[in-house]
Design a protein around this motif. Sequence first.
Motif, PDB file in Angstrom:
ATOM      1  N   GLU A   1       5.851   9.339  -3.659  1.00 43.41           N
ATOM      2  CA  GLU A   1       5.738   8.453  -2.506  1.00 43.41           C
ATOM      3  C   GLU A   1       4.815   7.265  -2.784  1.00 43.41           C
ATOM      4  O   GLU A   1       5.074   6.137  -2.361  1.00 43.41           O
ATOM      5  N   TYR A   2       3.724   7.532  -3.518  1.00 43.12           N
ATOM      6  CA  TYR A   2       2.716   6.498  -3.740  1.00 43.12           C
ATOM      7  C   TYR A   2       2.761   5.873  -5.142  1.00 43.12           C
ATOM      8  O   TYR A   2       2.352   4.733  -5.328  1.00 43.12           O
ATOM      9  N   ARG A   3       3.237   6.626  -6.123  1.00 41.65           N
ATOM     10  CA  ARG A   3       3.145   6.207  -7.515  1.00 41.65           C
ATOM     11  C   ARG A   3       3.641   4.789  -7.790  1.00 41.65           C
ATOM     12  O   ARG A   3       2.988   4.032  -8.514  1.00 41.65           O
TER      13      ARG A   3
ATOM     14  N   TRP B   1      -3.000  13.097  -4.556  1.00 41.69           N
ATOM     15  CA  TRP B   1      -2.035  12.424  -3.686  1.00 41.69           C
ATOM     16  C   TRP B   1      -1.454  11.163  -4.312  1.00 41.69           C
ATOM     17  O   TRP B   1      -0.282  10.841  -4.114  1.00 41.69           O
ATOM     18  N   TRP B   2      -2.244  10.439  -5.103  1.00 44.63           N
ATOM     19  CA  TRP B   2      -1.748   9.185  -5.683  1.00 44.63           C
ATOM     20  C   TRP B   2      -0.766   9.402  -6.842  1.00 44.63           C
ATOM     21  O   TRP B   2      -0.171   8.451  -7.339  1.00 44.63           O
TER      22      TRP B   2
ATOM     23  N   ILE C   1       1.018   1.909  -7.164  1.00 42.09           N
ATOM     24  CA  ILE C   1      -0.320   1.990  -7.747  1.00 42.09           C
ATOM     25  C   ILE C   1      -0.288   1.610  -9.218  1.00 42.09           C
ATOM     26  O   ILE C   1       0.373   2.268 -10.024  1.00 42.09           O
TER      27      ILE C   1
ATOM     28  N   ALA D   1       0.495   2.306   2.892  1.00 42.41           N
ATOM     29  CA  ALA D   1       0.302   3.764   2.923  1.00 42.41           C
ATOM     30  C   ALA D   1      -0.809   4.197   1.979  1.00 42.41           C
ATOM     31  O   ALA D   1      -1.593   5.106   2.298  1.00 42.41           O
ATOM     32  N   VAL D   2      -0.896   3.563   0.826  1.00 42.40           N
ATOM     33  CA  VAL D   2      -1.960   3.886  -0.128  1.00 42.40           C
ATOM     34  C   VAL D   2      -3.319   3.611   0.497  1.00 42.40           C
ATOM     35  O   VAL D   2      -4.235   4.439   0.427  1.00 42.40           O
TER      36      VAL D   2
ATOM     37  N   THR E   1      -4.159   6.147   3.259  1.00 47.57           N
ATOM     38  CA  THR E   1      -4.461   7.482   2.727  1.00 47.57           C
ATOM     39  C   THR E   1      -5.858   7.522   2.122  1.00 47.57           C
ATOM     40  O   THR E   1      -6.571   8.520   2.247  1.00 47.57           O
TER      41      THR E   1
ATOM     42  N   ARG F   1       4.578   0.808   1.099  1.00 47.49           N
ATOM     43  CA  ARG F   1       3.913   1.735   0.177  1.00 47.49           C
ATOM     44  C   ARG F   1       2.464   1.312  -0.080  1.00 47.49           C
ATOM     45  O   ARG F   1       1.565   2.154  -0.153  1.00 47.49           O
TER      46      ARG F   1
END
Length: 290
Positions: free
Chosen positions: A97-99, A92-93, A102, A158-159, A162, A155
Motif C-alpha cells: 500500500e505504501y511502498r 508498515w512502510w 516511499i 497516507a504515508v 500513518t 499514497r
Amino acid sequence: MITDAESATPALCRLQLGRELRQLRQEAELTSTQVVRKLLCSPSKLTRLEMGENAVVETADVMALCEIYQAAPEKRALLLGYAAVTKTKKDWWQSPEYRPAIAPSFKAYLGLEATAQALHNYEGEFVPGLLQTEDYVRAIHQRAHEGLSHDEIDRLVAVRMTRQEALHRESAPLKFAAIINEAVLYRQVGGAAVMRAQVRHMAELATHPAVRVQVVPYKTGAHAGMNGAFTLLRFDDAQSIVYLENLGGASVTRRRADVTLYEEAFTDLQILAVGPQESLGMIREAIKEH
C-alpha cells in the motif's frame, strides 16, 4: 528493553537486537575488528547489525555472534526471537500500500523515526509533518508534485498520516518538540479553510502531553534556523541523528560534529522562541486570521 518480542514492530526488534549485540561485544571486551575476523564478514555488516539498520536479520548471524560472545542460553533465545520478528513481520512502510510512495532514502528515515525516543524539528516554511492535517498535506503535494496522479498523491498523504501514529502509540509515544517560524501560521497553504482547520489542529496537538510547540516571532530577527529546516532524532542509548531534506533529496548524518551543531542550533531556537503557552496563544490568534 522489549518485553514481548512477538508483539513488537520489526523496527523496534532490530534496534533492541543491535543494542544487545553491541553490549555483548563490549562485555566480551572485543573490538569490532576482532569480531569481523571471527565472523568472516565486512566491518559494515557488523555496524549495520549493531545500529539496527538491516531490514532483515539472519538468525545464522545472530547465532554466530552469540557463540563468539559466549552469550547465556536465555539471551540467545531472546535475540533469536528479535531476529525472527524481522523475518516474519514487515514494518508498515514495507507494505504494498505504501511502498510505491516511499523513496529508498526515506525508508531509512522511517525506520529511525519509528524507533526514536524523541524528535526535535525546526520548520520555517510549513507546519511540521507530524502536526499536519490531511488537506494540508494534500495541498503541499499537489503543488510540489504537479505531475502525479490522484492515486499517487493519495499514497503520499497516507504515508504522512500513518507516520503521525507515533505520537499516539500506547507504548512510549514519541516525544515531539517542534519549533516553527511565525510565518508558518499565516502562509495560506490550500486556502483559508484548509489553513483554519490546520492551525486549529496544531493548537489541539500542542496540548498533547508528548508534544511541545514553540513559535519564533517575526520580531526575533536573525536566528539559528535561517539556513533551513532540520530534524534531530534522539534515542535512549544511542547517538542522536540529523535528518535534512530539500528539493535535491534527503540525507541522514551521525557525524558527531554535525549533530552537535544542530543540537546547539535547536537549543538556541528554544531560547529565542516564546514558551509553549505564549506560542499556543499565537497559534489561536492565527486561527482568527484565516
